[in-house]
Design an enzyme around this catalytic site. Structure first.
Site, PDB file in Angstrom:
ATOM      1  N   ASP A   1      -0.543  -6.190   6.401  1.00  0.00           N
ATOM      2  CA  ASP A   1      -0.466  -4.367   6.029  1.00  0.00           C
ATOM      3  C   ASP A   1      -1.480  -3.324   6.576  1.00  0.00           C
ATOM      4  O   ASP A   1      -2.580  -4.613   6.264  1.00  0.00           O
ATOM      5  CB  ASP A   1      -0.381  -4.044   4.790  1.00  0.00           C
ATOM      6  CG  ASP A   1       0.271  -3.081   4.235  1.00  0.00           C
ATOM      7  OD1 ASP A   1       1.428  -2.815   3.935  1.00  0.00           O
ATOM      8  OD2 ASP A   1      -0.600  -1.730   3.925  1.00  0.00           O
ATOM      9  N   ILE A   2      -1.300  -2.315   7.148  1.00  0.00           N
ATOM     10  CA  ILE A   2      -2.847  -1.828   7.597  1.00  0.00           C
ATOM     11  C   ILE A   2      -3.704  -0.993   6.087  1.00  0.00           C
ATOM     12  O   ILE A   2      -4.726  -0.979   6.738  1.00  0.00           O
ATOM     13  CB  ILE A   2      -2.504  -0.723   8.678  1.00  0.00           C
ATOM     14  CG1 ILE A   2      -3.347  -0.346   9.966  1.00  0.00           C
ATOM     15  CG2 ILE A   2      -1.957   0.016   7.886  1.00  0.00           C
ATOM     16  CD1 ILE A   2      -2.843   0.805  10.428  1.00  0.00           C
TER      17      ILE A   2
ATOM     18  N   ASN B   1       9.973  -2.082  -1.571  1.00  0.00           N
ATOM     19  CA  ASN B   1      10.264  -0.594  -1.782  1.00  0.00           C
ATOM     20  C   ASN B   1      11.616  -0.109  -1.215  1.00  0.00           C
ATOM     21  O   ASN B   1      11.978   0.040  -0.138  1.00  0.00           O
ATOM     22  CB  ASN B   1       9.454   0.783  -1.831  1.00  0.00           C
ATOM     23  CG  ASN B   1       8.210  -0.065  -2.534  1.00  0.00           C
ATOM     24  OD1 ASN B   1       8.716  -0.297  -3.742  1.00  0.00           O
ATOM     25  ND2 ASN B   1       6.707  -0.066  -2.056  1.00  0.00           N
TER      26      ASN B   1
ATOM     27  N   GLU C   1       8.108   4.541   1.758  1.00  0.00           N
ATOM     28  CA  GLU C   1       7.376   5.390   2.698  1.00  0.00           C
ATOM     29  C   GLU C   1       7.609   5.045   4.175  1.00  0.00           C
ATOM     30  O   GLU C   1       8.217   6.276   5.474  1.00  0.00           O
ATOM     31  CB  GLU C   1       5.811   5.205   3.062  1.00  0.00           C
ATOM     32  CG  GLU C   1       5.179   5.519   2.296  1.00  0.00           C
ATOM     33  CD  GLU C   1       3.347   5.224   1.855  1.00  0.00           C
ATOM     34  OE1 GLU C   1       3.291   4.542   3.043  1.00  0.00           O
ATOM     35  OE2 GLU C   1       3.236   5.796   0.989  1.00  0.00           O
ATOM     36  N   VAL C   2       8.340   4.213   4.790  1.00  0.00           N
ATOM     37  CA  VAL C   2       9.087   2.824   6.387  1.00  0.00           C
ATOM     38  C   VAL C   2      10.545   2.745   5.769  1.00  0.00           C
ATOM     39  O   VAL C   2      10.482   2.049   5.890  1.00  0.00           O
ATOM     40  CB  VAL C   2       8.066   2.194   6.737  1.00  0.00           C
ATOM     41  CG1 VAL C   2       8.350   1.895   8.287  1.00  0.00           C
ATOM     42  CG2 VAL C   2       6.658   2.553   6.609  1.00  0.00           C
TER      43      VAL C   2
ATOM     44  N   HIS D   1      11.266  -3.832   4.646  1.00  0.00           N
ATOM     45  CA  HIS D   1      10.051  -4.885   4.722  1.00  0.00           C
ATOM     46  C   HIS D   1       9.622  -5.023   3.172  1.00  0.00           C
ATOM     47  O   HIS D   1      10.260  -4.842   1.987  1.00  0.00           O
ATOM     48  CB  HIS D   1       9.290  -3.831   5.482  1.00  0.00           C
ATOM     49  CG  HIS D   1       8.642  -2.815   4.363  1.00  0.00           C
ATOM     50  ND1 HIS D   1       9.055  -1.758   4.142  1.00  0.00           N
ATOM     51  CD2 HIS D   1       7.743  -2.645   3.042  1.00  0.00           C
ATOM     52  CE1 HIS D   1       8.779  -0.467   3.712  1.00  0.00           C
ATOM     53  NE2 HIS D   1       7.767  -1.057   3.092  1.00  0.00           N
TER      54      HIS D   1
ATOM     55  N   HIS E   1       6.749  -6.412   1.118  1.00  0.00           N
ATOM     56  CA  HIS E   1       5.409  -7.125   0.784  1.00  0.00           C
ATOM     57  C   HIS E   1       4.992  -8.541   0.327  1.00  0.00           C
ATOM     58  O   HIS E   1       5.825  -8.760  -0.971  1.00  0.00           O
ATOM     59  CB  HIS E   1       5.225  -6.048   0.042  1.00  0.00           C
ATOM     60  CG  HIS E   1       4.992  -4.522   0.415  1.00  0.00           C
ATOM     61  ND1 HIS E   1       3.921  -3.842   0.716  1.00  0.00           N
ATOM     62  CD2 HIS E   1       5.835  -3.891   0.708  1.00  0.00           C
ATOM     63  CE1 HIS E   1       4.579  -2.423   1.151  1.00  0.00           C
ATOM     64  NE2 HIS E   1       6.072  -2.739   0.892  1.00  0.00           N
TER      65      HIS E   1
HETATM   66  P1  AMP Z   1       6.349   1.115   2.015  1.00  0.00           P
HETATM   67  O1  AMP Z   1       6.052   1.924   0.665  1.00  0.00           O
HETATM   68  O2  AMP Z   1       6.974   0.160   1.181  1.00  0.00           O
HETATM   69  O3  AMP Z   1       7.514   1.825   2.682  1.00  0.00           O
HETATM   70  O4  AMP Z   1       5.257   0.731   2.410  1.00  0.00           O
HETATM   71  C1  AMP Z   1       4.481   0.679   3.491  1.00  0.00           C
HETATM   72  C2  AMP Z   1       3.930  -0.034   4.013  1.00  0.00           C
HETATM   73  O5  AMP Z   1       3.662  -0.405   5.524  1.00  0.00           O
HETATM   74  C3  AMP Z   1       2.245   0.881   3.510  1.00  0.00           C
HETATM   75  O6  AMP Z   1       1.643  -0.115   2.802  1.00  0.00           O
HETATM   76  C4  AMP Z   1       1.721   0.488   4.722  1.00  0.00           C
HETATM   77  O7  AMP Z   1       0.520   0.226   4.673  1.00  0.00           O
HETATM   78  C5  AMP Z   1       2.218  -0.097   6.378  1.00  0.00           C
HETATM   79  N1  AMP Z   1       2.089   0.095   7.114  1.00  0.00           N
HETATM   80  C6  AMP Z   1       1.531   1.570   7.362  1.00  0.00           C
HETATM   81  N2  AMP Z   1       1.926   2.135   8.973  1.00  0.00           N
HETATM   82  C7  AMP Z   1       1.779   0.661   9.182  1.00  0.00           C
HETATM   83  C8  AMP Z   1       1.025   0.269  10.436  1.00  0.00           C
HETATM   84  N3  AMP Z   1       1.420   0.755  11.804  1.00  0.00           N
HETATM   85  N4  AMP Z   1       0.915  -0.941  10.117  1.00  0.00           N
HETATM   86  C9  AMP Z   1       0.634  -2.344   9.195  1.00  0.00           C
HETATM   87  N5  AMP Z   1       0.941  -2.074   7.571  1.00  0.00           N
HETATM   88  C10 AMP Z   1       1.391  -0.325   8.322  1.00  0.00           C
END
Ligand code: AMP
Length: 119
Positions: free
Chosen positions: A33-34, A91, A99-100, A104, A106
């Site tokens: 994770d970034i 999530n 967010e994405v 995914h 974690h």
């Molecule tokens: P979520 O809130 O479960 O959708 O988590 C999305 C996760 O993606 C967050 O923990 C971000 O820090 C992570 N994230 C977003 N962009 C990147 C990226 N380019 N590379 C790695 N992790 C990312």
């Protein structure tokens, strides 16, 4: 919810933006994770256009579902997390603050993680 081909994990899967890769096979990709929220914070994503767990489990082929979950277990093992322990989190949707919009999981570990949810 329809799949957004421009989400950041779709771009990572297509190789359009880099990731700090931990594991890859035909079914899954795992990367750091970034913005890590634990000493170990890895994301595992399936190779396919799936927004959420509900979408994935309803629509993905059985082989991909099995392969994805095997990859999650394999990453946790390979990172040495079995004994100290770790946490998985996925999530889905607005209430969970996803967010994405690409499924995914974690993987958190590397310290005592405390109670499951903060209030
Ligand atoms: P979520 O809130 O479960 O959708 O988590 C999305 C996760 O993606 C967050 O923990 C971000 O820090 C992570 N994230 C977003 N962009 C990147 C990226 N380019 N590379 C790695 N992790 C990312």
């Amino acid at each position: 919810m329809s799949y957004d081909q421009e989400n950041i994990f779709a771009k990572i899967l297509r190789g359009e933006i880099p990731c700090d890769k931990v594991y890859e096979d035909e079914h899954a990709l795992a990367f750091h994770d970034i913005t890590p929220q634990a000493p170990v914070h890895i994301l595992v994503i399936p190779k396919g256009d799936y927004v959420s767990m509900a979408d994935f489990t309803a629509s993905a082929p059985a082989e991909l579902i099995a392969g994805f979950f095997r990859a999650v277990g394999e990453v946790a093992r390979a990172q040495g997390l079995e004994q100290p322990g770790y946490r998985l989190l996925a999530n889905a949707g607005a209430d969970a603050h996803q967010e994405v919009p690409h499924l995914h999981i974690h993987i958190f570990g590397g310290k005592k993680l405390g109670p499951m949810l903060t209030r």
